[in-house]
Design a protein around this motif. Structure first.
Motif, PDB file in Angstrom:
ATOM      1  N   THR A  48      39.999  38.241  41.384  1.00 32.27           N
ATOM      2  CA  THR A  48      39.293  38.805  40.226  1.00 32.27           C
ATOM      3  C   THR A  48      38.742  40.203  40.469  1.00 32.27           C
ATOM      4  O   THR A  48      38.363  40.877  39.511  1.00 32.27           O
ATOM      5  CB  THR A  48      38.118  37.904  39.815  1.00 32.27           C
ATOM      6  OG1 THR A  48      37.197  37.807  40.912  1.00 32.27           O
ATOM      7  CG2 THR A  48      38.590  36.521  39.436  1.00 32.27           C
ATOM      8  N   GLY A  73      45.219  40.692  38.963  1.00 30.67           N
ATOM      9  CA  GLY A  73      44.783  40.156  40.244  1.00 30.67           C
ATOM     10  C   GLY A  73      45.809  39.213  40.855  1.00 30.67           C
ATOM     11  O   GLY A  73      46.080  39.262  42.057  1.00 30.67           O
ATOM     12  N   ASN A 120      47.810  40.056  44.274  1.00 30.20           N
ATOM     13  CA  ASN A 120      47.611  39.139  45.395  1.00 30.20           C
ATOM     14  C   ASN A 120      48.949  38.625  45.913  1.00 30.20           C
ATOM     15  O   ASN A 120      49.050  38.214  47.067  1.00 30.20           O
ATOM     16  CB  ASN A 120      46.732  37.979  44.933  1.00 30.20           C
ATOM     17  CG  ASN A 120      46.047  37.293  46.090  1.00 30.20           C
ATOM     18  OD1 ASN A 120      45.657  37.952  47.060  1.00 30.20           O
ATOM     19  ND2 ASN A 120      45.902  35.996  46.008  1.00 30.20           N
ATOM     20  N   ASN A 143      39.837  44.558  38.975  1.00 33.25           N
ATOM     21  CA  ASN A 143      40.654  44.606  37.756  1.00 33.25           C
ATOM     22  C   ASN A 143      39.817  44.301  36.520  1.00 33.25           C
ATOM     23  O   ASN A 143      38.595  44.216  36.582  1.00 33.25           O
ATOM     24  CB  ASN A 143      41.851  43.655  37.877  1.00 33.25           C
ATOM     25  CG  ASN A 143      41.400  42.246  38.199  1.00 33.25           C
ATOM     26  OD1 ASN A 143      40.560  41.690  37.504  1.00 33.25           O
ATOM     27  ND2 ASN A 143      41.948  41.673  39.264  1.00 33.25           N
TER      28      ASN A 143
END
Lengths: 464, 343
Positions: free
Chosen positions: A333, A403, A407, A336
């Motif tokens: 989280t 995110g 990731n 962004n």
């Protein structure tokens, strides 16, 4: 001249002035927000118009809605309810006018200075040193004014709203100069990584020690009044108040997750972020239990509906906040639009709703005039609620896309096209919020000019 | 407990200042990181660039630290406290609408930055960054100096590599288009030069290649591959005109592997960046086929030598014959052996 002095000594003047200027900043601040939203949809829309490029328009938006709109309206409410709860008058209206002037000079410096790149650049501490001085003076003056008002009270016990309002001023008088590193006037920063620690100490004190006490204090004032019910628990008020200042001041490190700050700071900020459920749930529990069985009264009252909805946003914000402070969650989280969604429900949802609701509730008491239009208050509520709910959903979705993709190894450039539709929808939702700002200012203005005058005896009754 | 004015004022102040002592004074007393191995002081130009970075709110979209779960620009090095010594202010940022800049120094040469700052869409058509043309060229140069300093000594190493290859690249360009391409080919390992594109350019592949090309490449090489993109006027050497490759195929027929290698790896010293982080393998092969088919008018896709075909590969016969090249055309075979069977 003596007429001027008489005007400045009117006890309701500064409170009204803070409300009117706050509602004006609501319009200006959200218009800058729209400009920034457009920048993220069509980056060449305002090409080479220096004041409107994203890096200059965004801080203007953020600072203007924060220090201008939300905080000013809530301070205006406090300048009414603190003397009212103490059965006295504001100690010095002229000093409060001076605070108003200094405060608005500070907020006005935003659009003017940032347009030319005169900023200290650290998030939420952008105002240049001269205007850090005016803001600090405004806060200190208000603190003196409120403490003296307390000293001159005719009501023996201090109601919880008074604690919060007083606390906010005392804390901010220390927090703001430290966070802005006012002892380094040219940069407003210290050197190296320590600056990040100081910046985010302040960065989270801003919602924690400015907005939360103002908004919770106003909710504690308005909700039992509209529900015509006593406060549920004095003890819970105490727990909520003291844990707020004890815990909220420790959590700034969660803005630099997995960053190069000491681990003990990260651990502390995560643990105390989780612990924030204590002051939040205690305050919300106390407020909601106070109005138990009488929620209909708040829903039926245009101002009460705003404040009640603000407490719901408080719950959502403060469940989301601790969860997103967990390192495993933050990996997705952070960095962004998820965070942008969170900050909007905190500042516009929680503090903004309560500011508007408290203002609509207090305005008749303060001005002696009925609201020009309850329907316009309801319209404003609808516009903001539709806009903000959409805004929150759109940005949260965009943030999860960003995110999650990052990731899993996607690059920024690859993910930008994925969020393009959400950036467009965000701008559309923002238009509704701006419309609400215009509706609100019109209604406020017309109330002061055209609102039906409340009979003096009825007013006395309402005040008692 | 009764909250008296004294309890309220003294208690509120004590609690706040105690927290301040823990969260500000204690870090201030204990955080004295030594400069990290890559740290170096900023020059006055780089300092001025930092001031512009702060004034123009660059930190609202760019962060300056790398976490363990980052993959993008700069992810080769995790941030350390000693990276920021003496920098004031040293804004780390909270958003990544643009890439992290902590290791951006030396990723691109200065001329790329001039084009990118003038209008970011010139070099990266999908960028959301504002055009900074209004700052003027001198401020853009200071901002460029600042970006090139990000990463400290590691950035300096990258810059020196950029500079090492810049002069030969410019000299090669000055020798004319053909000599330029010969020089470019010389910088590609031979194995890649003699390698055909292993995948057939079916309509779907070409459509994907077109999307990749127009999203990532058109800014410099132009929408029609002639090297006349919007960034081209700022760049030296200028971007390649792909149509010229028609007379510079390796062994008279190969270009797929060469395109793949240059797209993957970039050409240090020129504005051509590497795309290995932005594009996965298949996308690079697709865009290579797109460039070959549309701008060169020929592809070596699926030609020999090749290994066992990928399981999903459909049957496809390469209909292209290598173009007649002069002056060595006579010595080339008339047509490449067309494959009819997938292997």
């Amino acid at each position: 001249m003596s007429g001027m002095w008489r005007f400045l000594k009117k006890p309701e003047g500064p409170a009204l002035a803070f409300m009117v200027s706050g509602m004006l900043w609501f319009i200006i601040g959200t218009l800058y927000g729209l400009v920034s939203a457009i920048d993220l949809v069509a980056p060449d829309f305002f090409a080479n118009i220096a004041p409107l490029v994203f890096g200059r328009g965004r801080p203007t938006h953020v600072n203007t809605v924060l220090y201008g709109f939300v905080t000013e309206v809530l301070v205006g409410c406090g300048l009414y309810y603190v003397p009212a709860l103490l059965r006295t008058k504001l100690w010095s209206p002229p000093a409060a006018w001076l605070s108003w002037l200094l405060w608005n000079i500070t907020v006005l410096s935003g659009p003017i200075c940032f347009a030319g790149g005169h900023t200290q650049g650290r998030e939420y501490t952008e105002y240049i040193w001269a205007f850090d001085v005016t803001f600090t003076l405004a806060i200190v003056l208000l603190a003196v004014n409120i403490v003296m008002t307390i000293a001159n009270r005719r009501e023996n016990s201090l109601y919880v709203s008074v604690w919060y309002f007083t606390g906010m001023l005392l804390w901010t008088a220390g927090s703001y100069p430290i966070g802005n590193v006012m002892w380094h006037p040219s940069t407003g920063a210290v050197a190296g990584i320590l600056d990040t620690v100081i910046l985010w100490f302040y960065g989270h004190n801003l919602p924690g020690l400015v907005l939360t006490p103002l908004a919770v204090g106003a909710a504690y004032y308005v909700m039992p009044r509209i529900a015509q019910a006593p406060l549920w628990s004095h003890t819970l008020s105490l727990v909520g108040f003291w844990t707020l200042v004890a815990l909220y001041t420790h959590i700034g490190g969660h803005h630099v997750p997995q960053g190069p700050i000491p681990n003990w700071l990260k651990a502390m900020s995560t643990i105390d972020s989780m612990a924030m459920v204590i002051p939040v749930f205690v305050a919300l529990g106390n407020l909601w239990l106070s109005i138990r069985g009488r929620g209909g009264k708040l829903l039926a009252d245009p101002a009460g509906r705003f404040v009640l909805a603000g407490t719901v946003w408080y719950l959502i914000t403060c469940v989301q906040g601790p969860i997103q402070s967990l390192p495993a969650v933050q990996r997705v989280t952070h960095f962004n639009n998820w965070v942008i969604g969170h900050s909007h429900i905190a500042i516009l949802g929680f503090a903004g709703y309560i500011a508007l609701g408290a203002m609509w509730h207090i305005l008749p008491l303060l001005s002696g005039r009925e609201l020009y239009s309850r329907r316009l208050v309801n319209l404003q509520f609808g516009l903001i609620t539709f806009g903000l709910v959409g805004f929150f959903m759109v940005l949260t979705t965009a943030g999860l896309i960003q995110g999650g993709a990052w990731n899993n190894g996607q690059t920024i450039y690859r993910v930008l096209p994925e969020i393009a539709p959400y950036m467009f929808l965000r701008a559309v939702m923002g238009v509704l919020i701006i419309a609400a700002a215009f509706v609100g200012f019109y209604n406020l203005w017309m109330t002061l000019r055209r609102g039906r005058v409340i009979e003096p005896e009825l007013r006395e009754e309402a005040l008692s | 407990m009764k909250v008296t004015p004294a309890l309220l004022v003294i208690g509120a102040l004590l609690t706040f200042w105690a927290s301040m002592a823990i969260m500000v004074l204690l870090p201030a007393a204990t955080m004295h990181p030594a400069p990290s191995s890559t740290w170096r002081p900023w020059s006055s130009e780089e300092e001025a660039g930092n001031t512009l970075y702060v004034q123009n709110g660059c930190s609202y979209c760019h962060s300056r630290y790398i976490r363990t779960n980052d993959w993008d620009l700069g992810a080769e090095r995790l941030a350390e406290p000693g990276d920021y010594v003496a920098q004031e202010p040293s804004i780390l940022g909270t958003e990544r609408t643009g890439p992290d800049l902590s290791q951006a120094g030396g990723e691109h040469p200065d001329d790329w930055h001039l084009a990118h700052f003038t209008n970011p869409r010139y070099t990266r058509p999908q960028s959301l960054m504002p055009a900074w043309k209004f700052l003027g060229e001198s401020d853009i140069r200071l901002l460029t100096a600042y970006v090139q300093a990000q990463g400290g000594r590691d950035a300096d190493t990258r810059i020196s590599r950029q500079q090492r290859w810049r002069t030969p690249a410019q000299e090669a360009y000055a020798r004319g288009p053909d000599k330029n391409i010969e020089w470019l080919h010389d910088q590609v390992p031979h194995g890649w030069l003699a390698m055909p594109n292993p995948y057939p350019p079916l309509p779907a592949d070409l459509a994907r290649g077109e999307k990749v090309y127009q999203d990532q490449c058109a800014g410099c090489h132009g929408p029609i591959g002639d090297g006349q993109g919007l960034a081209a006027p700022y760049l030296n050497p200028v971007p390649l005109n792909f149509t010229l490759l028609r007379r510079h195929l390796t062994d008279g027929r190969y270009l797929g592997g060469m395109l793949y290698y240059q797209i993957m790896n970039g050409i240090t010293g020129t504005a051509m960046p590497y795309f290995k982080r932005d594009l996965e393998s298949e996308k690079i092969w697709d865009v290579s086929n797109y460039v070959a088919v549309y701008f060169v008018g020929y592809t070596d896709a699926t030609m020999e030598p090749r290994g066992i075909g990928a399981a999903y590969e459909p049957a496809w016969t390469n209909p292209y014959t290598p173009p007649q090249t002069q002056p060595a055309a006579a010595s080339q075979p008339a047509a490449a052996p067309a494959r009819t069977e997938p292997r």
